[in-house]
Each structure stands twice: as structure tokens, then as C-alpha cells.
Scaffold this active site. Structure first.
Site, PDB file in Angstrom:
ATOM      1  N   LEU A   1       0.857  -1.198   0.000  1.00  0.00           N
ATOM      2  CA  LEU A   1       0.000   0.000   0.000  1.00  0.00           C
ATOM      3  C   LEU A   1       0.888   1.241   0.000  1.00  0.00           C
ATOM      4  O   LEU A   1       1.836   1.317   0.774  1.00  0.00           O
ATOM      5  CB  LEU A   1      -0.895   0.035   1.249  1.00  0.00           C
ATOM      6  N   HIS A   2       0.574   2.193  -0.854  1.00  0.00           N
ATOM      7  CA  HIS A   2       1.350   3.435  -0.820  1.00  0.00           C
ATOM      8  C   HIS A   2       0.595   4.651  -1.348  1.00  0.00           C
ATOM      9  O   HIS A   2       1.028   5.777  -1.156  1.00  0.00           O
ATOM     10  CB  HIS A   2       2.638   3.275  -1.635  1.00  0.00           C
ATOM     11  N   ARG A   3      -0.541   4.467  -2.008  1.00  0.00           N
ATOM     12  CA  ARG A   3      -1.211   5.612  -2.638  1.00  0.00           C
ATOM     13  C   ARG A   3      -1.830   6.530  -1.591  1.00  0.00           C
ATOM     14  O   ARG A   3      -2.413   6.075  -0.606  1.00  0.00           O
ATOM     15  CB  ARG A   3      -2.276   5.132  -3.624  1.00  0.00           C
TER      16      ARG A   3
ATOM     17  N   ARG B   1       6.359   5.756   2.875  1.00  0.00           N
ATOM     18  CA  ARG B   1       5.244   6.680   3.061  1.00  0.00           C
ATOM     19  C   ARG B   1       4.188   6.072   3.976  1.00  0.00           C
ATOM     20  O   ARG B   1       3.659   6.721   4.880  1.00  0.00           O
ATOM     21  CB  ARG B   1       4.624   7.016   1.699  1.00  0.00           C
TER      22      ARG B   1
ATOM     23  N   ASP C   1      -2.259  -1.527  -4.116  1.00  0.00           N
ATOM     24  CA  ASP C   1      -2.768  -0.377  -4.864  1.00  0.00           C
ATOM     25  C   ASP C   1      -1.745   0.028  -5.923  1.00  0.00           C
ATOM     26  O   ASP C   1      -1.819   1.109  -6.490  1.00  0.00           O
ATOM     27  CB  ASP C   1      -3.120   0.799  -3.943  1.00  0.00           C
TER      28      ASP C   1
END
Length: 373
Positions: A206-208, A241, A285
Site C-alpha cells: 500500500l502506498h497511494r 510513506r 494499490d
């Protein structure tokens, strides 16, 4: 005289797309490829490891732009790449994917009348809230040659007024990277490092911003992951992030305490794909992981409202899933009710060959025109 080609790389997906193309071009006598690392996403675990795994040399040029806002990164890359082009002007600039560096270097080259090739052109999510969509639109508006991975990309470009003779459907170069590294991937311990059996876990990335930047959204996702982990172990490769936000929203301790969740730092390509190939499912994502899972026939649950890679949904094993539906969707996977899909045409590990042939043909056409002048 050898034709000099700049290959622009900025982030993990770029490295993987550049690698097979670099190796294919480096084997040619008519051209000299040069890697330009913009430094947009610089982290030793997310950059150096991929260069090492993909057998890439040290970048010929490193712009060292670093992090910052979208405007800061774009401007920084433009200023730095313009200097490189003034000192080492290439015959072609090949930009890949859809990160800020892609649009930035395309703009620099276009304004300097350096022909621009966009590898992975024509992809559209139709969602201009995504920075990547803006980068795709800008890049395709000013590119000279378009290398596309699938029929839908061709159709998008033609509908936007691009002449069909400027489009080369070359296939999916991400698959070239996988096939190039397959022996090392299959030799990697993979899930055994986490004391897990093949097919007995899911991989999570996950990073968005839409998933990790808001406490209520990320909190809901963490609760879904905790619920899933009681039925299926999870290996969560945590993006910097995402780690920052998990700490900020005080969610990290809850995740790290869960017995069924194995947290790890970002992984090199070989390590990561060794986990993906043996996974029961992938929760992500990311754009590239949608393609890799489709190629491998692994259920992919994409936590997004849309995808610029619709072929992975229409033909492959990928489906778009809302955060609140995540646990139920994993239930379908565990019950054998998830489609495995099929591989799209041109996803065969030979995309780099087609790129080289296409570029050689176009370079010969340029030289013929110059001689005629």
C-alpha cells in the site's frame, strides 16, 4: 556513429521496465544506451537493490532530485535533465511509466527537439485526481513515438488524435523483467523466510495517498487486514510513506502485534517476486503488481476506484475492491471463487526485442530523411 539513447528511471516500476530494454539495447552495435536516474524516489532499499537485482550498471547520469512536492520534483528534474541534454545530447529520450520524472524529462526533450519515446503509452484511468494520470496525459501529448502494452492503450491514443503510424504495440515489458530474473526468483527462499508455506499467505503493498494519507481510511484498512490475518497470514512490505502514516496515526503497534501479519521493509525485486509467485493472493494499490499477478494467474485485489490497466480486470486475475469489501473478497479467494484469468497478447517476455526493432527502424528512417535533406 552510434546512436545515443537516454533511458529515464525514477522509481521501482521504472527500474524494472528499463532493465530489459537496457540489456537489449546494450547488445546492439548501432546504439549506446545511457541510464538517467532522476533520484525522484531515492531509498537504498527501493533503488540500489533493484539496480543490483536487475543487473543494471550504475546510472550514467544521476540527477539526485530527491523528494518534494509534485511541482518541486517536476521542476527539479527539468532543470537537472536540461543540463544533461546540453552537455550530452541524446538522439532519443525514452521515458517510461507515469511518474513526475516521466513528464518532466519528456517536456525537456520535446522543447529541445529531441525525439521522445514513451514506453507504456496510452494507459488511462480517466481519473485526473491521480497525479499519474496527469503525467500520462502530458507525456503522451508531446511524445513522438508510443510504445503500448495492450489494445486498449492503442485505442486511447487514436481517440486522442495520435496517428496510428506513431504507435508500436510492443507488449508488456514488466514481464520481460520477470522472465529475465526467473531463475533467481525461483531459487529465492520466498515464504520460507517467514516460516510460511507456498500458497498459504497473501502479499500486501500500500502506498497511494488515497489509501494511506487519511487516518479514517488507513484505519479501516488496518482493521480489514487484521480480520483477514486471522484466516490467512499476510506479508506486508511497508512502503516508507505508509510506515510514516501508520506511525503518525498510531496504527503501527496494532499491526506489529498481530500474530498473522509479517511486516517487512521494502524488498528487492527478486525477494518480492519470490513472495508474489507463491502467494495465495495479492492485496495492493500498485500498478505494476496488477500486471505481474495477471501474468502469474494469482488473485489480485486492487484497492482503487479505477485502473489504468483495464486488461488486467477484463482478461486477467485482477479486480478492483473497496476497502470495506477487502475481507469478504479474500473470502472468495479462499473459497476458490476468484477468477484466474488469462495472459494478454504480447505479455511474453519479448517486449524489449520488439522495442529495439521498432527503434532501429525509426532511427533508420530519421537518417534517411536527413540524408535526403
Amino acid at each position: 556513429m552510434s546512436c545515443e539513447i537516454h533511458l529515464i528511471a525514477a522509481a521501482r516500476p521504472n527500474f524494472m521496465k528499463v532493465a530489459p530494454l537496457y540489456h537489449a539495447l546494450a547488445a546492439q552495435s548501432w546504439c549506446t544506451p545511457r541510464i538517467v536516474h532522476t533520484g525522484q524516489h531515492y531509498d537504498a532499499n527501493m533503488s540500489d537493490a533493484f539496480f543490483r537485482d536487475l543487473r543494471l550498471p550504475q546510472p550514467h547520469f544521476h540527477l539526485e532530485v530527491g523528494s518534494g512536492s509534485h511541482a518541486e520534483q517536476t521542476a527539479g528534474v527539468m532543470v537537472a535533465y536540461e543540463k544533461i541534454c546540453n552537455q550530452h545530447r541524446p538522439d532519443w529520450t525514452v521515458v517510461v511509466g507515469d511518474v513526475n520524472s516521466t513528464a518532466a524529462c519528456a517536456m525537456v526533450a520535446a522543447k529541445m527537439w529531441i525525439p521522445v519515446v514513451h514506453l507504456e503509452a496510452g494507459l488511462r484511468s480517466r481519473d485526473r485526481r491521480m497525479p499519474e494520470e496527469i503525467n500520462r496525459l502530458v507525456t503522451d501529448a508531446i511524445s513522438d513515438v508510443f510504445w503500448t502494452p495492450s489494445v486498449d492503450a492503442d485505442e486511447n491514443l487514436v481517440s486522442e488524435g495520435v496517428a496510428s503510424e506513431r504507435i508500436d504495440r510492443v507488449g508488456n515489458i514488466m514481464i520481460d523483467s520477470y522472465e529475465m530474473m526467473r531463475p533467481q526468483i525461483e531459487a529465492e527462499a520466498g515464504p520460507a523466510k517467514f516460516d510460511l508455506p507456498a500458497g498459504g499467505y497473501a502479499v500486501v503493498t500500500l502506498h497511494r495517498p488515497s489509501n494511506v494519507d487519511q487516518p479514517e481510511v488507513l484505519g479501516d484498512l488496518v482493521r480489514q487486514l487484521l480480520e483477514i490475518s486471522r484466516r490467512l497470514p499476510l506479508i506486508f512490505a511497508v512502503h516508507p510513506r505508509t510506515r510514516k502514516k501508520l506511525d503518525e496515526f498510531k496504527l503501527w503497534s496494532e499491526l506489529s502485534a498481530a500474530r498473522g501479519i509479517h511486516l517487512t521493509e521494502p524488498l528487492g525485486y527478486i525477494e518480492f517476486m519470490a513472495l508474489v509467485r507463491s502467494a495465495n493472493a495479492v492485496i495492493t494499490d500498485s500498478g505494476g503488481v496488477q500486471e505481474e499477478s495477471t501474468y502469474l494467474g494469482i488473485p489480485c485485489l486492487t484497492l482503487r476506484e479505477n485502473t489504468e490497466r483495464p486488461v488486467t480486470v477484463l482478461q486477467g486475475s485482477n479486480r478492483l475492491v473497496k476497502p470495506r469489501e477487502l475481507a469478504d473478497s479474500i473470502g472468495l479467494v479462499l473459497n476458490g471463487q476468484w477468477p484466474r484469468g488469462s495472459r494478454p497478447a504480447g505479455w511474453d517476455g519479448r517486449t524489449a526485442e520488439r522495442c529495439v526493432a521498432a527503434l532501429k527502424r525509426r532511427q533508420e528512417q530519421r537518417l534517411t530523411i536527413k540524408r535526403a535533406e
